[in-house]
Design a protein around this motif. Structure first.
Motif, PDB file in Angstrom:
ATOM      1  N   TYR A  83      33.753  -3.882  55.130  1.00  0.00           N
ATOM      2  CA  TYR A  83      32.386  -4.603  54.811  1.00  0.00           C
ATOM      3  C   TYR A  83      31.484  -4.126  56.138  1.00  0.00           C
ATOM      4  O   TYR A  83      31.736  -4.544  57.099  1.00  0.00           O
ATOM      5  CB  TYR A  83      32.140  -5.743  54.459  1.00  0.00           C
ATOM      6  N   ALA A  84      30.250  -3.642  55.757  1.00  0.00           N
ATOM      7  CA  ALA A  84      29.410  -3.232  56.914  1.00  0.00           C
ATOM      8  C   ALA A  84      29.979  -2.694  58.027  1.00  0.00           C
ATOM      9  O   ALA A  84      29.725  -2.945  59.191  1.00  0.00           O
ATOM     10  CB  ALA A  84      28.646  -4.524  57.316  1.00  0.00           C
ATOM     11  N   ALA A 105      37.961 -12.977  51.716  1.00  0.00           N
ATOM     12  CA  ALA A 105      36.915 -11.702  52.261  1.00  0.00           C
ATOM     13  C   ALA A 105      35.467 -12.692  52.546  1.00  0.00           C
ATOM     14  O   ALA A 105      34.962 -12.139  53.523  1.00  0.00           O
ATOM     15  CB  ALA A 105      36.767 -10.499  51.434  1.00  0.00           C
ATOM     16  N   VAL A 106      35.196 -13.123  51.493  1.00  0.00           N
ATOM     17  CA  VAL A 106      33.582 -13.493  51.647  1.00  0.00           C
ATOM     18  C   VAL A 106      33.548 -14.950  52.461  1.00  0.00           C
ATOM     19  O   VAL A 106      32.607 -15.589  52.903  1.00  0.00           O
ATOM     20  CB  VAL A 106      33.001 -13.812  50.489  1.00  0.00           C
ATOM     21  N   GLY A 107      34.699 -15.650  52.712  1.00  0.00           N
ATOM     22  CA  GLY A 107      34.771 -16.855  53.307  1.00  0.00           C
ATOM     23  C   GLY A 107      34.869 -16.821  54.699  1.00  0.00           C
ATOM     24  O   GLY A 107      34.810 -15.836  55.339  1.00  0.00           O
ATOM     25  N   LEU A 113      30.158 -14.623  54.301  1.00  0.00           N
ATOM     26  CA  LEU A 113      28.729 -14.655  53.925  1.00  0.00           C
ATOM     27  C   LEU A 113      28.003 -15.548  53.431  1.00  0.00           C
ATOM     28  O   LEU A 113      29.078 -16.764  52.831  1.00  0.00           O
ATOM     29  CB  LEU A 113      28.969 -13.574  52.464  1.00  0.00           C
ATOM     30  N   PRO A 114      26.960 -15.934  53.414  1.00  0.00           N
ATOM     31  CA  PRO A 114      26.005 -16.973  52.903  1.00  0.00           C
ATOM     32  C   PRO A 114      26.482 -17.066  51.369  1.00  0.00           C
ATOM     33  O   PRO A 114      26.500 -15.979  50.664  1.00  0.00           O
ATOM     34  CB  PRO A 114      24.784 -16.692  53.135  1.00  0.00           C
ATOM     35  N   ALA A 115      26.164 -18.212  50.722  1.00  0.00           N
ATOM     36  CA  ALA A 115      26.687 -18.417  49.359  1.00  0.00           C
ATOM     37  C   ALA A 115      25.808 -17.596  48.418  1.00  0.00           C
ATOM     38  O   ALA A 115      26.470 -16.852  47.383  1.00  0.00           O
ATOM     39  CB  ALA A 115      26.438 -19.785  48.635  1.00  0.00           C
ATOM     40  N   ALA A 119      27.746 -14.181  45.656  1.00  0.00           N
ATOM     41  CA  ALA A 119      27.201 -14.212  44.496  1.00  0.00           C
ATOM     42  C   ALA A 119      26.941 -12.697  44.165  1.00  0.00           C
ATOM     43  O   ALA A 119      27.105 -12.068  42.918  1.00  0.00           O
ATOM     44  CB  ALA A 119      26.276 -14.964  43.662  1.00  0.00           C
ATOM     45  N   LYS A 120      26.244 -11.831  44.991  1.00  0.00           N
ATOM     46  CA  LYS A 120      25.721 -10.622  44.960  1.00  0.00           C
ATOM     47  C   LYS A 120      26.924  -9.682  45.090  1.00  0.00           C
ATOM     48  O   LYS A 120      26.590  -8.144  44.863  1.00  0.00           O
ATOM     49  CB  LYS A 120      24.482 -10.446  45.761  1.00  0.00           C
ATOM     50  N   HIS A 121      28.082  -9.875  45.509  1.00  0.00           N
ATOM     51  CA  HIS A 121      28.985  -8.832  45.745  1.00  0.00           C
ATOM     52  C   HIS A 121      30.394  -9.239  45.169  1.00  0.00           C
ATOM     53  O   HIS A 121      30.532  -9.747  44.581  1.00  0.00           O
ATOM     54  CB  HIS A 121      29.567  -9.093  47.349  1.00  0.00           C
TER      55      HIS A 121
END
Length: 159
Positions: A83-84, A105-107, A113-115, A119-121
């Motif tokens: 990611y990025a 991964a998003v945590g 990542l912000p909440a 939701a967008k990923h």
């Protein structure tokens, strides 16, 4: 009973009819990953923390009609998420859903990542043109004990 058996490097599970008095070891043999006494092959109930006892009957192991299992040679799958321009790697059991990898991964331990961004990923197998099935087992997607995912915007795979 009818069981759905996921295997290494096979995206789709196989439906296997089995009797409750059959052993977990018998089931492993029917899944085609064992040539006799290959003790390294294990069977895992979906999302369980430990493999099933090979000597236990399916009834003793608590399996019911429609149960989902993962049969694998590896007890851990190395999962990388990109990611990025950054990559994070962690080991997961082969019977873990892609959705659980996404949560990591998003945590906090992943890319945090912000909440609203979470939701967008989504996750896609590296280089794939579509999202990974969130209920797929990571062991089914792995090759050589490893799998790579891209954490990418959902919009990339829509329309």
């Amino acid at each position: 009973m009818r069981l759905f058996v996921h295997r290494e490097e096979h995206a789709n599970p196989e439906a296997i009819e089995a009797d409750g008095s059959s052993t977990v070891g018998d089931l492993i043999g029917r899944a085609g990953l064992q040539n006799g006494g290959d003790a390294d092959v294990t069977a895992w109930l979906e999302d369980a923390d430990e493999p099933l006892d090979r000597g236990a009957t399916l009834d003793e192991a608590g399996l019911v009609d429609g149960a989902r299992l993962h049969v694998a040679r590896r007890k851990k799958i190395e999962v990388s998420v990109r990611y990025a321009g950054e990559t994070k790697t962690r080991d997961f059991r082969p019977n873990v859903h892609v959705q659980r990898v996404f949560k990591w991964a998003v945590g906090e331990s992943g890319f945090d990542l912000p909440a609203t961004e979470r939701a967008k990923h989504t996750l896609a197998v590296c280089g794939a043109e579509t999202e990974a099935d969130r209920y797929a087992h990571v062991g089914s997607l792995a090759s050589g004990g490893r799998v790579c995912f891209d954490l990418a915007p959902k919009a990339r795979y829509q329309g």
